[in-house]
Write a protein that holds these residues in place. Structure first.
Motif, PDB file in Angstrom:
ATOM      1  N   GLU A  76     -10.096   3.455  -5.927  1.00  0.00           N
ATOM      2  CA  GLU A  76      -8.900   3.877  -6.662  1.00  0.00           C
ATOM      3  C   GLU A  76      -7.992   2.685  -6.972  1.00  0.00           C
ATOM      4  O   GLU A  76      -7.383   2.613  -8.035  1.00  0.00           O
ATOM      5  CB  GLU A  76      -8.117   4.915  -5.839  1.00  0.00           C
TER       6      GLU A  76
ATOM      7  N   ALA B 153      -0.221   4.734   4.877  1.00  0.00           N
ATOM      8  CA  ALA B 153       0.353   5.432   3.727  1.00  0.00           C
ATOM      9  C   ALA B 153       0.070   6.926   3.813  1.00  0.00           C
ATOM     10  O   ALA B 153       0.942   7.762   3.520  1.00  0.00           O
ATOM     11  CB  ALA B 153      -0.207   4.849   2.428  1.00  0.00           C
ATOM     12  N   ALA B 154      -1.148   7.276   4.257  1.00  0.00           N
ATOM     13  CA  ALA B 154      -1.515   8.690   4.362  1.00  0.00           C
ATOM     14  C   ALA B 154      -0.616   9.408   5.366  1.00  0.00           C
ATOM     15  O   ALA B 154      -0.195  10.553   5.149  1.00  0.00           O
ATOM     16  CB  ALA B 154      -2.984   8.813   4.765  1.00  0.00           C
TER      17      ALA B 154
ATOM     18  N   TRP C 179       2.396   1.752  -3.403  1.00  0.00           N
ATOM     19  CA  TRP C 179       1.416   2.224  -4.385  1.00  0.00           C
ATOM     20  C   TRP C 179       1.079   3.706  -4.169  1.00  0.00           C
ATOM     21  O   TRP C 179       1.081   4.490  -5.107  1.00  0.00           O
ATOM     22  CB  TRP C 179       0.152   1.359  -4.288  1.00  0.00           C
ATOM     23  N   ARG C 180       0.860   4.091  -2.911  1.00  0.00           N
ATOM     24  CA  ARG C 180       0.486   5.487  -2.645  1.00  0.00           C
ATOM     25  C   ARG C 180       1.664   6.437  -2.897  1.00  0.00           C
ATOM     26  O   ARG C 180       1.475   7.534  -3.436  1.00  0.00           O
ATOM     27  CB  ARG C 180      -0.039   5.656  -1.211  1.00  0.00           C
TER      28      ARG C 180
ATOM     29  N   THR D  43       0.835  -1.207   0.000  1.00  0.00           N
ATOM     30  CA  THR D  43       0.000   0.000   0.000  1.00  0.00           C
ATOM     31  C   THR D  43       0.869   1.257   0.000  1.00  0.00           C
ATOM     32  O   THR D  43       0.614   2.206  -0.749  1.00  0.00           O
ATOM     33  CB  THR D  43      -0.938  -0.001   1.223  1.00  0.00           C
TER      34      THR D  43
ATOM     35  N   ARG E  90       1.983   6.812  -6.654  1.00  0.00           N
ATOM     36  CA  ARG E  90       0.938   7.725  -7.163  1.00  0.00           C
ATOM     37  C   ARG E  90       1.274   9.174  -6.856  1.00  0.00           C
ATOM     38  O   ARG E  90       0.878  10.083  -7.586  1.00  0.00           O
ATOM     39  CB  ARG E  90      -0.411   7.383  -6.530  1.00  0.00           C
ATOM     40  N   ALA E  91       1.983   9.399  -5.741  1.00  0.00           N
ATOM     41  CA  ALA E  91       2.360  10.764  -5.361  1.00  0.00           C
ATOM     42  C   ALA E  91       3.608  11.217  -6.109  1.00  0.00           C
ATOM     43  O   ALA E  91       4.163  12.285  -5.816  1.00  0.00           O
ATOM     44  CB  ALA E  91       2.593  10.830  -3.851  1.00  0.00           C
TER      45      ALA E  91
ATOM     46  N   ARG F  74     -11.252   5.868   5.132  1.00  0.00           N
ATOM     47  CA  ARG F  74     -10.514   5.954   3.881  1.00  0.00           C
ATOM     48  C   ARG F  74     -10.741   4.755   2.961  1.00  0.00           C
ATOM     49  O   ARG F  74     -10.415   4.809   1.779  1.00  0.00           O
ATOM     50  CB  ARG F  74      -9.000   6.042   4.178  1.00  0.00           C
TER      51      ARG F  74
ATOM     52  N   PHE G 244     -10.239   4.311  -1.177  1.00  0.00           N
ATOM     53  CA  PHE G 244      -9.009   3.543  -1.373  1.00  0.00           C
ATOM     54  C   PHE G 244      -9.288   2.332  -2.269  1.00  0.00           C
ATOM     55  O   PHE G 244      -8.587   2.071  -3.248  1.00  0.00           O
ATOM     56  CB  PHE G 244      -8.486   3.088   0.001  1.00  0.00           C
TER      57      PHE G 244
ATOM     58  N   PRO H   1      -4.449   1.896   4.581  1.00  0.00           N
ATOM     59  CA  PRO H   1      -4.635   3.202   3.922  1.00  0.00           C
ATOM     60  C   PRO H   1      -4.148   4.373   4.783  1.00  0.00           C
ATOM     61  O   PRO H   1      -3.491   5.285   4.284  1.00  0.00           O
ATOM     62  CB  PRO H   1      -6.149   3.282   3.695  1.00  0.00           C
TER      63      PRO H   1
END
Lengths: 382, 382
Positions: B74, B350-351, B16-17, B13, B20-21, B67, B71, B347
């Motif tokens: 997406e 990662a945030a 992946w996050r 996770t 994406r960032a 989230r 999540f 989720p």
């Protein structure tokens, strides 16, 4: 040439013994050794099983048990297992340390006493033990075990190793193994003599001088024989060091459970008996009951690793005695319906088909009278 | 480039996050998705788990639960799962039908009442139900269930599908996945800044601008972090039609057991909690307890097929709260110690690392004070 339908322990044994006797045979099975043989615990226990059987089955069992030591030795030789391999436990793992049947409550003890008296009358070598004597033999037994019966002559074997050795021996002898499913017997006209088998894939059919039906629980799909599937689930546990030195069994919650130790530290716990048709699912309830009952006999099993859970289908008959011999239809011989005794009775089954045991052959002749047998069997199942 | 050590649900996770960032990442794991993630039931149940957790963990759980819907959506899009596939249940199987916590005895009922009052005080949406109301919601519940607590907001997901979707999304994004084991962190001098990882096979090492340690129960082998393995065994049953429409849990014989239904008819029964070090054996005792307790909650499970039995190691911490954030050592970030909450908290984890949750980040900062926490945790475990 004769076709053996079925590559379980019974069919493979027949093929091997007939081939050794100089007869041309072919075995047909889509997946040899993966049915009831794969799920069997391998107890060779005619004496401790006497409670649930009738006298004919006891006689058959004792005779076959007597054949096992030489059978295992010849098989090891034919399979190319050398003596060191066999001694190192890589043979068929035949062990002859006896079975210990234990009791918990007063009712169980009374039943053991009755059984001991019955066995004494039959001249069978059993010994009645106190709870303390049981634990001296098997220190891992539950403290609540109050007594036991030692059947010192009972033995056991690893059926998966036996099947593997039989396949190796057949290959070394050049016996053909056709990996296909038999869809029907090939007959001369309607209901006529059997002349071979039809297959679900190439070559489509096999013509033969005779067919031996050793298809276990599936036998009734191919011929008019009263065999039904009796499901059994077992658990194979892995133990870093052996918990038991012999087979242990007992009645827990009204059901028999047994624990069979292997030379490699494996401990087999079996087996359920379920009449559910051709259902080979391992179920939550089946596992639960086996684990619960095994824990009561030997609490230490809870620490063991679960290596495998598997279900198989025993071929049951109305009187619990197998059908071995001429079917009544020319060209068709039966060797099926061994129920819980396939591993034990395999050597005798082949001997009967070779004409070596005329007296015992009569006991399991497919033509035997069996009026009322189904009723008795149902009563026995309670 | 940043290296993520660990391809469980948390590590994947994060990768992946971060990707994406717009950040360059590489995941290292010898067998992604086969550890605790593979054994997890996937409950997203911060509310019904509130009994065993402290308030910080509840806040983290609720935030992460919030989230999950976006999540999952997406992730499905990034993994290339089209809408019909997701609707047909081939997505990550996120379900939001709530958790039903049931009670059998008077003591259990009293505990439920206390819990309901505590939850009401926290403003959590729970509903106290009678035994009859419980059975109206879930007709397969045991007749002996006397009451329950419905946490309607709780959800669950299939962790194996989530891991598969994350791996697909990473592949589509071109994130490298190195299938190797990290043997040590690469440091500048003794105890210095982390500059990459050493591998057990080619290419031998990976240099990086930073390392995120998401190695679950194995994290303490690589860094000075107080994480211990807490073994869990689960059973996956297969049901022709669903027995339950939501997660059901209860205390049986003093142990919590839960049943999690999947869209495909699977029913997960979990989970043991055992402190045995790095032991991932499935044991007779573990299976026995799960089956026994599941039967008491929902007797009909006995008929179900056993599809799979598996054990995993949760990464436990002294206060049951994960370590997420800077480790104190330059170049090393922690994302480990999620214990029973890895799937739920992925989720949010990662945030936090992306700086989106500064307030919650403080709760799980590796530098947080935790004096006395171990004592509380031990008391809680009873």
């Amino acid at each position: 040439m004769e076709v053996i339908v079925g590559g379980g322990i019974v069919g493979l044994t027949i093929a091997w013994r007939l081939s050794r006797a100089g007869r041309a045979v072919t075995v047909v099975d889509p997946a040899p050794g993966t049915g009831a043989t794969h799920a069997a615990a391998g107890m060779l226990a005619p004496v401790s099983e006497v409670t649930y059987t009738e006298e004919p089955l006891l006689r058959l069992g004792l005779a076959s048990l007597g054949r096992w030591p030489s059978f295992a030795a010849e098989l090891a030789a034919d399979a190319g297992l050398d003596a060191p391999a066999v001694e190192a436990g890589r043979g068929v793992d035949l062990r002859t340390d006896g079975t210990l049947d234990v009791a918990f409550g007063a009712d169980d003890l009374a039943a053991l006493d009755e059984l001991a008296a019955f066995m004494a009358k039959l001249g069978l070598p059993v010994e009645r033990l106190t709870g303390r004597e049981c634990r001296r033999l098997e220190p891992m037994l539950a403290p609540s075990v109050r007594g036991g019966l030692l059947a010192a002559g009972d033995a056991w074997v690893d059926p998966r190793r036996v099947a593997a050795a039989l396949l190796a021996a057949l290959e070394r002898r050049g016996v053909p193994l056709v990996r296909a499913r038999v869809t029907a017997l090939l007959r001369e006209g309607e209901g006529g003599a059997v002349r071979g088998v039809l297959l679900d894939q190439a070559p489509g059919e096999l013509r033969a001088d005779g067919v031996v039906l050793a298809a276990g629980a599936w036998s009734a799909e191919l011929a008019d024989v009263e065999v039904r599937p009796v499901k059994g689930q077992i658990i194979r546990l892995r133990s870093p060091e052996p918990l038991l030195s012999r087979c242990v069994r007992g009645t827990v919650h009204g059901a028999y459970v047994y624990l069979v130790p292997r030379g490699d530290g494996e401990l087999v716990v079996g087996a359920t008996q379920e009449e559910l048709g051709f259902d080979t699912r391992v179920t939550a309830g089946g596992l639960y009951e086996l684990l619960r009952d095994a824990r009561e006999l030997v609490p230490g099993v809870t620490e063991l690793e679960v290596a495998d859970v598997v279900a198989g289908l025993r071929p049951g008959t109305p009187d619990n005695v197998p059908y071995i011999g001429p079917s009544g239809t020319p060209g068709l011989t039966l060797a099926t319906g061994h129920h819980r005794g396939g591993v034990l009775l395999a050597p005798l089954t082949a001997a009967i088909l070779l004409g070596e045991e005329p007296e015992l052959a009569a006991l399991c002749a497919p033509s035997r009278p069996r009026a009322g047998a189904r009723v008795e069997a149902l009563e026995e199942m309670g």
